[in-house]
Design an enzyme around this catalytic site. Sequence first.
Site, short mmCIF file in Angstrom:
data_model
loop_
_atom_site.label_atom_id
_atom_site.label_comp_id
_atom_site.label_asym_id
_atom_site.label_seq_id
_atom_site.Cartn_x
_atom_site.Cartn_y
_atom_site.Cartn_z
CE LYS A 66 -5.80 -1.61 4.25
NZ LYS A 66 -5.27 -0.71 5.25
CG ASP A 102 -3.03 2.07 4.50
OD1 ASP A 102 -3.92 3.01 4.92
OD2 ASP A 102 -3.34 1.05 4.37
CG MET A 218 -0.75 2.79 12.76
SD MET A 218 0.23 1.58 11.89
CE MET A 218 -0.76 0.75 10.72
CE1 TYR A 220 -10.14 3.89 11.55
CE2 TYR A 220 -12.11 4.61 12.45
CZ TYR A 220 -11.46 4.06 11.44
OH TYR A 220 -12.24 3.55 10.33
#
Length: 274
Positions: A66, A102, A218, A220
């Site tokens: 990112k 995000d 955050m 998963y």
Amino acid sequence: MADRYAVVGNPVAHSKSPDIHAMFARETGEDLVYERLLAPLDRFVETVQAFRRAGGRGCNVTVPFKGEAFRFAGEHSERARVAEAVNVLRFDGDRVFGDNSDGVGLLRDIEHNLGVPLRGRRVLLLGAGGAAQGVLGPLLSAGPARVAIGNRTLEKAERLAARFRQAGAAAGPCARSFEALAGEAFDVVVNATSASLDDAELALPAGLFAPGALAYDMMYGKGMTPFLRAARTEGAALLADGLGMLVEQAAESFLVWRGVRPDTANVLASLRAS
Ligand code: ATR
């Protein structure tokens, strides 16, 4: 021919983004295909450029690229500039636009899907790495009474907090080591550390969860992480993993690319069911 999109990461094999965008495309009638692109760790830009040359219209960017995607994009949204990270690239001819969905994805999941408005609430953000940095701006903009950044390494939390205070945020965040959080209570606690990745416990003091508090991981796909287990033991009223955030950031990406925001409820329900 259908427009091509992809998620670029390393690893990327387990990404649910292709399933999510396929469902969005069916729901909205948009003609697109969405694939996974594994970029070698030292070949992010080359991988994205090859995808562009092959007709790609945009991509999502995930771990660990990112920051590189932020530097690669020639134009940025304000929220990407604040996060200094990009998870959405859109190719506009020879220009590359970078965005970050995000934070808004997290916010939408907490406020809309889970029904917990952040205005006036006490929020604790755990972690001070890339994931925390990416969501801090949108969290602050939701108008919470206070935001504390709690991190194992205090200096990193302090650096992150200082950057957002300088950015002129209305209520600047404060920085705390985990130990220094003792005696404080929060309405919303978000785990943005990478500890859940390797099932590590966070050495948090007891009593952090105010009555009715939401504990949000955050991460998963990991079920009950040590953070969520500890939160349940500590009496948190609501527990959530990051699947809703994933679906919401995907919907926001879809909007950036296609100009239409898909409805997320059915997609989230079907992912939960599977
Ligand atoms: P990411 O991009 O996922 O945020 P990162 O930039 O490497 O990854 O940051 C990882 C974050 O998780 C950091 O805040 C790190 O704390 P430190 O700054 O003290 O290293 C936090 N973290 C990772 N494992 C942890 C653990 N077992 N306990 C507490 N914090 C942890």
